[in-house]
Design a protein around this motif. Structure first.
Motif, PDB file in Angstrom:
ATOM      1  N   PHE B   8     120.473  54.009  16.377  1.00 26.15           N
ATOM      2  CA  PHE B   8     119.285  53.373  16.614  1.00 26.15           C
ATOM      3  C   PHE B   8     117.860  53.888  16.087  1.00 26.15           C
ATOM      4  O   PHE B   8     117.236  53.178  15.884  1.00 26.15           O
ATOM      5  N   ASP B  10     117.728  55.048  13.292  1.00 26.96           N
ATOM      6  CA  ASP B  10     117.606  54.202  11.917  1.00 26.96           C
ATOM      7  C   ASP B  10     117.227  52.730  12.128  1.00 26.96           C
ATOM      8  O   ASP B  10     116.414  52.464  11.311  1.00 26.96           O
ATOM      9  N   HIS B  11     117.533  52.142  13.114  1.00 28.91           N
ATOM     10  CA  HIS B  11     117.083  50.683  13.313  1.00 28.91           C
ATOM     11  C   HIS B  11     115.328  50.893  13.284  1.00 28.91           C
ATOM     12  O   HIS B  11     114.797  50.119  12.786  1.00 28.91           O
ATOM     13  N   THR B  14     113.067  51.199  10.482  1.00 25.80           N
ATOM     14  CA  THR B  14     112.733  50.250   9.347  1.00 25.80           C
ATOM     15  C   THR B  14     111.518  49.402   9.985  1.00 25.80           C
ATOM     16  O   THR B  14     111.121  48.642   9.039  1.00 25.80           O
ATOM     17  N   VAL B  15     110.798  49.886  11.004  1.00 22.31           N
ATOM     18  CA  VAL B  15     109.578  49.000  11.303  1.00 22.31           C
ATOM     19  C   VAL B  15     108.555  49.683  11.249  1.00 22.31           C
ATOM     20  O   VAL B  15     108.403  50.934  11.421  1.00 22.31           O
ATOM     21  N   CYS B  44     114.622  46.622  27.039  1.00 22.48           N
ATOM     22  CA  CYS B  44     113.593  46.927  26.271  1.00 22.48           C
ATOM     23  C   CYS B  44     114.452  47.111  24.831  1.00 22.48           C
ATOM     24  O   CYS B  44     115.048  48.084  24.659  1.00 22.48           O
ATOM     25  N   PRO B  45     114.111  46.144  23.762  1.00 19.77           N
ATOM     26  CA  PRO B  45     114.763  46.133  22.623  1.00 19.77           C
ATOM     27  C   PRO B  45     114.269  47.136  21.633  1.00 19.77           C
ATOM     28  O   PRO B  45     115.165  47.796  20.754  1.00 19.77           O
ATOM     29  N   ALA B  46     113.544  48.038  22.037  1.00 24.31           N
ATOM     30  CA  ALA B  46     113.193  49.335  21.073  1.00 24.31           C
ATOM     31  C   ALA B  46     113.367  50.343  22.083  1.00 24.31           C
ATOM     32  O   ALA B  46     113.070  51.595  21.449  1.00 24.31           O
ATOM     33  N   LYS B  47     114.175  50.450  23.191  1.00 24.50           N
ATOM     34  CA  LYS B  47     114.691  51.408  23.685  1.00 24.50           C
ATOM     35  C   LYS B  47     113.596  52.478  23.952  1.00 24.50           C
ATOM     36  O   LYS B  47     113.804  53.584  23.965  1.00 24.50           O
ATOM     37  N   PHE B  65     107.299  46.849  20.557  1.00 24.76           N
ATOM     38  CA  PHE B  65     107.249  45.648  19.732  1.00 24.76           C
ATOM     39  C   PHE B  65     106.155  44.484  20.376  1.00 24.76           C
ATOM     40  O   PHE B  65     106.016  43.604  19.978  1.00 24.76           O
ATOM     41  N   VAL B  91     102.797  47.069  16.223  1.00 22.54           N
ATOM     42  CA  VAL B  91     103.799  46.579  15.393  1.00 22.54           C
ATOM     43  C   VAL B  91     103.103  45.919  14.221  1.00 22.54           C
ATOM     44  O   VAL B  91     102.306  44.882  14.705  1.00 22.54           O
ATOM     45  N   PHE B  93     105.462  43.401  11.700  1.00 18.27           N
ATOM     46  CA  PHE B  93     106.689  42.965  11.358  1.00 18.27           C
ATOM     47  C   PHE B  93     106.406  42.272   9.895  1.00 18.27           C
ATOM     48  O   PHE B  93     105.390  41.805   9.570  1.00 18.27           O
ATOM     49  N   LYS B  95     109.537  41.078   8.017  1.00 23.18           N
ATOM     50  CA  LYS B  95     110.484  40.205   7.672  1.00 23.18           C
ATOM     51  C   LYS B  95     110.872  39.190   9.030  1.00 23.18           C
ATOM     52  O   LYS B  95     111.803  38.580   9.166  1.00 23.18           O
TER      53      LYS B  95
END
Lengths: 451, 96
Positions: B8, B10-11, B14-15, B44-47, B65, B91, B93, B95
């Motif tokens: 995660f 690593d996820h 990328t941001v 929470c999508p960013a944990k 985010f 943030v 983004f 992409k």
């Protein structure tokens, strides 16, 4: 004390003179805001387009396809200049269980050339292009600037916004709030009073790099043709769905879920994306993709009944801020509704400025234009569909039942003879505990909504 | 937490973030300690919401985010103080 945008912001009362800094302030340089600013600037009025991110699109994420037809009204031959990844020529709807998938896959070359239908794009490209169009017509784009609250006159009419810049109050005759799904300005203006709130879903997405030729082969497309797959039944019973779509040399794969449903199942959103990427129907498509970016966003999926008031004194609301995403099962759209609403908001502001009346009455043409166009016509017609699609039967029972029905139909069980179709349907319904009267009731809701 | 934690990270790596000095979201652990649902930990999508051994929540705003999921799912009165980061921060983004 510095001010910030968020829930529960309060307005500042100012002594507003007829002299305002600009005619129109648009908050948010997404598709709605840029379309609004474009129309206002084109009519020769002064307009400032505020964007809280460092560049348009920096805060934005979407789930698949931009349907550009409404752009015909804004940009002649828009397809020659829009920053497109691929033109969608294959549109699939897939329903799945952990081990099965049933797909309706439609393709047409009619969407592979002008005037096109849908396209995939990266939002930083798309939103930047749209904001650039507004700038070319004379709109002033001000990035890295947050509108932290509204300015009102003593009678309560909205006369501008406060920003987080030094001396950041900006007065205007009309404020158009295109500040996105959290819509703090519309909430501050009282537009959501008495409306149901919290009807949002959470979208999470991975963008995976793959060579263009590999994508062409895996998805059976060539040139700049692309694919959009919408998926039902991939969220372990949490209301939502999934998607895979092709960019030029990357794929975007993700899920959309009710965020309230995750804790109960002890699941996190990225686990659902990982699930989807491992599914036997999806894994061969995404295999080997290198993660370029992970992203997430809220989506206002509640539909017509959750929309705020759209017109106030000196104030209009458009796009996600007005809950204009359409999440109606086979149709998942948002950018086109934002573009349409923003365009009409801009035109309504121009109408009001022309007659010198920017009160709620003077701005009333916004609601009329929305009512007469797809923006509210589609939403009104499909108002019951979000509830239907996010209900338990559509989420769990039907996908599993339909997959089993297909398996029963194509499974050759010799020496047993083939079962009759009706018998197979009855048996499958029974096995999944689905009552005929629920099927009939859902079918009727569907027919009434879609018909 | 578990073996998937590095994956995660690593996820999140990328941001792009332009981290601001001001924490735009803060949590009030007095309220969090009495929370039985901890929806934020899952949603929470960013944990960013991590449960602590004393029943509180450890929160770091830096890789947020700004989606609003936490304030949508939080049922604790006054548990979250939620704002957008100041202009140009947070943030970005590429992409989306």
């Amino acid at each position: 004390m510095p001010e910030h945008a968020g829930p529960g912001t309060t307005s500042t009362v100012v002594a507003a003179t007829p002299q305002r800094a600009v005619d129109v302030v648009v908050v948010g340089a997404g598709p709605a805001g840029s379309a609004a600013a474009l129309e206002v600037a084109r009519a020769g009025h002064s307009v400032v387009l505020l964007e809280r991110g460092p560049y348009p699109g920096s805060k934005n994420v979407y789930g698949g396809v931009v349907y550009g037809r409404v752009l015909d009204e804004l940009v002649p031959r828009w397809w020659e200049q829009m920053p497109v990844q691929r033109w969608v020529t294959r549109r699939s709807t897939m329903i799945m269980t952990p081990t099965q998938a049933l797909t309706v896959d439609f393709r047409t070359q009619a969407w592979a050339g002008p005037p096109y239908n849908g396209a995939t794009a990266h939002r930083s490209d798309l939103d930047g292009w749209l904001a650039g169009l507004a700038e070319k017509e004379g709109a002033v784009l001000v990035p890295s600037t947050v509108a932290t609250g509204l300015l009102r006159d003593t009678a309560g009419a909205i006369v501008g916004v406060r920003t987080d810049r030094p001396d950041g109050d900006l007065t205007a005759k009309v404020v158009i709030a295109c500040d996105g799904v959290n819509s703090f300005l519309a909430k501050e203006a009282g537009m959501f009073a008495g409306k149901p709130t919290g009807h949002v879903t959470l979208g999470v997405k991975e963008t995976l790099r793959l060579p263009r030729s590999v994508i062409d082969e895996r998805f059976g497309v060539a040139g700049q043709d692309g694919v959009d797959i919408e998926i039902l039944g991939c969220t372990r019973g949490i209301p939502g769905g999934g998607f895979v779509y092709t960019n030029l040399d990357s794929l975007s794969v993700g899920v959309v879920v009710d965020p309230h449903g995750l804790a109960g199942k002890r699941l996190r959103p990225e686990e659902l994306v990982a699930d989807l990427k491992r599914h036997p129907a999806i894994e061969p498509l995404v295999r080997g993709g290198e993660l370029l970016e992970y992203s997430a966003h809220l989506i206002p999926e509640g539909g017509y009944d959750t929309m705020p008031e759209l017109v106030g004194d000196g104030f209009l609301v458009a796009g996600d801020a007005a809950a204009m995403c359409l999440a109606a099962g086979i149709w998942l759209e948002g950018v086109n509704f934002a573009l349409g609403a923003g365009m009409y908001a801009g035109r309504a502001a121009v109408d009001a400025l022309k007659v010198g009346d920017t009160s709620k009455t003077g701005l009333a043409s916004y609601r009329r234009m929305l009512d007469e166009s797809f923006v509210l016509a589609d939403h009104r017609k499909l108002r019951r569909v979000p509830g239907l699609v996010l209900g338990q039967r559509m989420q769990e029972s039907y996908p599993a039942m339909l997959c089993d029905l297909a398996q029963g139909l194509f499974h050759v069980d010799n020496p047993q003879p083939k079962p009759g179709l009706l018998k197979l349907v009855r048996r499958t319904l029974k096995r999944h505990g689905i009552r005929t009267r629920d099927v009939v009731s859902d079918a009727l809701t569907g027919v009434r909504s879609f018909g | 937490m578990t073996y998937d934690q590095p994956a995660f990270d690593d996820h999140m790596s990328t941001v792009d973030f332009e981290v601001a000095r001001r924490p735009h979201i803060t949590v009030n652990n007095e309220v969090c300690r009495s929370c039985r649902t901890t929806d934020c930990v899952y949603a929470c999508p960013a944990k960013l919401f991590v449960p602590t051994s004393d029943g509180g929540i450890l929160f770091n705003y830096e890789q947020c985010f700004e989606c609003g999921t936490c304030y949508q799912v939080c049922s604790g009165q006054g548990a979250l103080s939620w704002t957008y980061p100041d202009g140009g921060h947070g943030v970005a983004f590429r992409k989306g």
